[in-house]
Design an enzyme around this catalytic site. Structure first.
Site, PDB file in Angstrom:
ATOM      1  N   ALA A   1       0.837  -1.208   0.000  1.00 64.59           N
ATOM      2  CA  ALA A   1       0.000   0.000   0.000  1.00 64.59           C
ATOM      3  C   ALA A   1       0.869   1.255   0.000  1.00 64.59           C
ATOM      4  O   ALA A   1       0.592   2.224  -0.707  1.00 64.59           O
ATOM      5  CB  ALA A   1      -0.924   0.006   1.215  1.00 64.59           C
TER       6      ALA A   1
ATOM      7  N   ARG B   1      -7.841   6.404  -2.708  1.00 62.30           N
ATOM      8  CA  ARG B   1      -7.152   7.459  -1.982  1.00 62.30           C
ATOM      9  C   ARG B   1      -7.562   8.853  -2.448  1.00 62.30           C
ATOM     10  O   ARG B   1      -7.174   9.845  -1.872  1.00 62.30           O
ATOM     11  CB  ARG B   1      -5.641   7.260  -2.129  1.00 62.30           C
ATOM     12  CG  ARG B   1      -4.783   8.101  -1.225  1.00 62.30           C
ATOM     13  CD  ARG B   1      -3.437   7.436  -1.092  1.00 62.30           C
ATOM     14  NE  ARG B   1      -2.393   8.267  -0.545  1.00 62.30           N
ATOM     15  CZ  ARG B   1      -1.400   8.785  -1.274  1.00 62.30           C
ATOM     16  NH1 ARG B   1      -1.357   8.605  -2.573  1.00 62.30           N
ATOM     17  NH2 ARG B   1      -0.459   9.490  -0.682  1.00 62.30           N
TER      18      ARG B   1
ATOM     19  N   HIS C   1       7.123   3.024   1.466  1.00 58.98           N
ATOM     20  CA  HIS C   1       7.590   4.345   1.040  1.00 58.98           C
ATOM     21  C   HIS C   1       9.078   4.268   0.712  1.00 58.98           C
ATOM     22  O   HIS C   1       9.537   4.785  -0.299  1.00 58.98           O
ATOM     23  CB  HIS C   1       7.425   5.382   2.158  1.00 58.98           C
ATOM     24  CG  HIS C   1       6.022   5.546   2.645  1.00 58.98           C
ATOM     25  ND1 HIS C   1       5.719   5.821   3.958  1.00 58.98           N
ATOM     26  CD2 HIS C   1       4.839   5.481   2.000  1.00 58.98           C
ATOM     27  CE1 HIS C   1       4.412   5.915   4.096  1.00 58.98           C
ATOM     28  NE2 HIS C   1       3.850   5.716   2.931  1.00 58.98           N
TER      29      HIS C   1
HETATM   30 FE1  ICE Z   1       2.467  11.036   4.073  1.00 58.85          FE
HETATM   31 MO1  ICE Z   1      -3.522   7.750   4.209  1.00 58.85          MO
HETATM   32 FE2  ICE Z   1       0.286  10.792   2.889  1.00 58.85          FE
HETATM   33 FE3  ICE Z   1       0.354  10.700   5.355  1.00 58.85          FE
HETATM   34 FE4  ICE Z   1       1.290   8.813   3.989  1.00 58.85          FE
HETATM   35 FE5  ICE Z   1      -0.887   7.610   4.055  1.00 58.85          FE
HETATM   36 FE6  ICE Z   1      -2.047   9.485   2.961  1.00 58.85          FE
HETATM   37 FE7  ICE Z   1      -1.825   9.470   5.422  1.00 58.85          FE
HETATM   38  C1  ICE Z   1      -0.492   9.516   4.047  1.00 58.85           C
HETATM   39  S1  ICE Z   1       2.104   9.834   2.288  1.00 58.85           S
HETATM   40  S2  ICE Z   1      -2.273   7.438   2.380  1.00 58.85           S
HETATM   41  S3  ICE Z   1       0.728  12.436   4.139  1.00 58.85           S
HETATM   42  S4  ICE Z   1       0.981   6.654   3.843  1.00 58.85           S
HETATM   43  S5  ICE Z   1      -3.565  10.055   4.280  1.00 58.85           S
HETATM   44  S6  ICE Z   1       2.232   9.660   5.732  1.00 58.85           S
HETATM   45  S7  ICE Z   1      -2.039   7.333   5.891  1.00 58.85           S
HETATM   46  S8  ICE Z   1      -1.025  10.868   6.996  1.00 58.85           S
END
Ligand code: ICE
Length: 542
Positions: free
Chosen positions: A62, A93, A194
């Site tokens: 994911a 997403r 990541h």
């Molecule tokens: Fe970074 Mo859902 Fe984005 Fe953050 Fe990351 Fe995920 Fe999005 Fe959430 C994300 S890249 S997919 S800002 S994996 S909302 S860390 S969990 S807070």
């Protein structure tokens, strides 16, 4: 309503820990912290979730396919695995994209998968994968094809990198094909995904194309921005207004050539540090492009970020332009804020999401005079909590022992051009100043508030029961449970159907959406059938 003083919050830890079996209690105790910004406590983070506990986390696949590569429109992203992995990561997403003409490719609406069957698990899936790549190339003629491994791929030993190489040869190197060993089980969460994505972007794309697109004086990369709900469009608007050119965004509204040209920028901004710090470090180490941490969530934080960029370039013209833009934009922002403050001031929020938003969104809540009384990440590392400059990605940290170490190649010519010794020293001084400003989640939160890593479902129930926040921010897995407990929930992953929330216009959207949510009592009115009628309960004999 429940929570009114900090002493109350201090009770949380012992209350939940008491209910866990000994071993579990010991581990969870290290992840539930009463915050002290003056004397940052150590928090346990980025370790394996205890089996049996309901976690909010997702998997490595994911983080790699969904998060980092997902928002790129002109790469065909093939999921090598059973169809469920591709299907459930398809468009959920809400990362958006824009094409400037019909000729522009946009593969985001598609779901590409090899749809592995039992026989592929038994006899191997490489042939099916090759067939899928050929089919995708025949139908769509893309510039690049990326292959993502799901759990069974690693278990049966399919070599996606070898397949990628063979396919590149088959297409006479005219189409870039590359693979990711991002099997879901590889790390303890999305975070490992990541890292894997960052490494492969660097290995396969960054630095491939020296073309300097555009003629603007200030050229930057925006790292860790994924265009959820159109955030990147708002950010692009602001930069354009200031005369700042975005060379690349990793990876909101991005294209493959923007990745390949990222090394032609002069500065990288890092928004979501968790997901992209490795690329930031590699750009700095290889090409001499320094990075600074910014947050474009929140109107004040956006203004601050623009001022940082202007300060970095040490250019009076840019400084003046930035001030002009801020003044102009803040007029509407302030009006919108004043209008909702009577509804929002003094309310409380809890934020449990991801690896950066639980922190970044606190700026927006502060602008609404809403206090965050409990917050935490699903998969943040200690640096995201405690706030300090990270260890360069080239030193692999403990959690990523499964991740192959990548050799950072330095572009000596470009590096030297940019980096005279004096310049480097000067930059470092300036950038270090900026780093000092890089706060993690803990320095931002008040003394006595709760910081909890990898919140369990049970702990979430208890938090709500004990403290009744006015709003809870998390994801879809939590949404309906929380609402049934009488508390409104805002999804901070995909913004429900809202957004953009970034930048100035985004802040206004957020103010209005949150004001509406905290001033409705609808979720408290809704009663489950068993709360209003007498029900016969079964009692089981043990
Ligand atoms: Fe970074 Mo859902 Fe984005 Fe953050 Fe990351 Fe995920 Fe999005 Fe959430 C994300 S890249 S997919 S800002 S994996 S909302 S860390 S969990 S807070």
């Amino acid at each position: 309503m429940g929570m009114k003083n900090k002493k109350d919050l201090a009770k949380f830890r012992e209350t939940v820990i008491e209910k866990y079996p000994n071993k579990v209690a010991k581990k969870r105790a290290k992840a539930i912290i009463n915050n002290d910004p003056e004397n940052i406590p150590e928090i346990q983070a980025n370790i394996r979730t205890i089996p049996g506990i309901i976690t909010q986390r997702g998997c490595t696949y994911a983080g790699c396919k969904g998060v980092v590569l997902g928002p790129t429109r002109d790469i065909v992203n093939i999921t090598h695995g059973p169809i469920g992995c591709g299907f459930y990561s398809w468009l959920t997403r809400r990362n958006q994209t824009s094409t400037t003409s019909d000729a522009d490719e946009n593969f985001i609406p598609y779901c590409f998968s090899t749809d592995m069957q039992d026989s592929n698990i038994v006899f191997g899936g490489e042939d099916k994968l090759k067939q899928a790549v050929r089919e995708a190339v025949e139908l769509f003629n893309p510039k690049a094809v990326a292959i993502f491994s799901t759990c069974p791929v690693g278990l049966i030993g399919d070599d996606v990198h070898k397949v990628a190489e063979q396919m590149r040869e088959e297409f006479d190197n005219k189409i870039n094909v590359f693979g990711f060993s991002c099997e879901g089980y590889r790390g303890v969460s999305q975070s490992a995904g990541h890292h894997i994505a960052n490494n492969e972007l660097y290995r396969n794309l960054i630095g491939n194309d020296d073309t300097m697109v555009g003629s603007a004086k200030y050229r930057i990369n925006m790292l860790g921005e994924y265009n959820i709900g159109g955030d990147a469009f708002e950010i692009e608007r602001i930069f354009e207004k200031c005369g700042i050119q975005l060379v690349s965004t990793f990876s909101g509204n991005s294209t493959i050539s923007s990745f390949e040209q990222a090394h032609t920028a002069d500065l990288s901004l890092v928004m979501c540090h968790r997901s992209i710090n490795y690329v930031a470090e590699m750009l700095e180490t290889s090409f001499g492009i320094p990075w600074i941490k910014v947050n474009l969530i929140g109107a004040d934080s956006t203004a601050k970020a623009l001022r940082k960029i202007a300060a970095y370039f040490e250019d009076d013209e840019l400084k003046a332009k930035v001030e002009e833009v801020i003044a102009e934009e803040m007029k509407d922002v302030n009006a919108a804020r004043e209008a909702v403050l009577p509804k929002t001031t003094g309310k409380s929020a809890m934020l449990f999401v991801g690896g950066s938003r639980a922190h970044h969104y606190q700026d927006l809540f502060e602008e609404l005079e809403i206090k965050t009384i409990a917050a935490g990440y699903e998969f943040g590392h200690r640096d995201d909590y405690e706030g300090r400059r990270v260890i360069p990605s080239i030193k692999i940290d403990a959690d990523s022992r499964n991740i192959e170490e990548i050799t950072v190649k330095r572009d000596e010519k470009r590096y030297k051009e940019r980096m005279t010794k004096e310049k480097l020293e000067e930059l470092q001084k300036q950038v270090d100043l900026e780093y000092n400003d890089y706060k993690g989640l803990m320095p931002q939160m008040e003394k006595g508030t709760l910081v909890i890593d990898d919140l369990s479902h049970y702990e979430m129930d208890k938090l709500i029961e004990m403290y009744q926040p006015d709003i809870f921010c998390a994801g879809v897995k939590e949404k309906y449970v929380v609402q049934k407990m009488g508390v409104p929930l805002k999804q901070l992953h995909n913004y429900d159907s809202g957004g953009p929330y970034a930048g100035f216009k985004g802040a206004i959207n957020f103010y209005n959406d949150i004001a509406m949510m905290v001033s409705t009592s609808i979720w408290k009115e809704v009663k489950a059938p068993w709360e209003k009628e007498e029900m016969i309960e079964a009692v089981y004999a043990c």
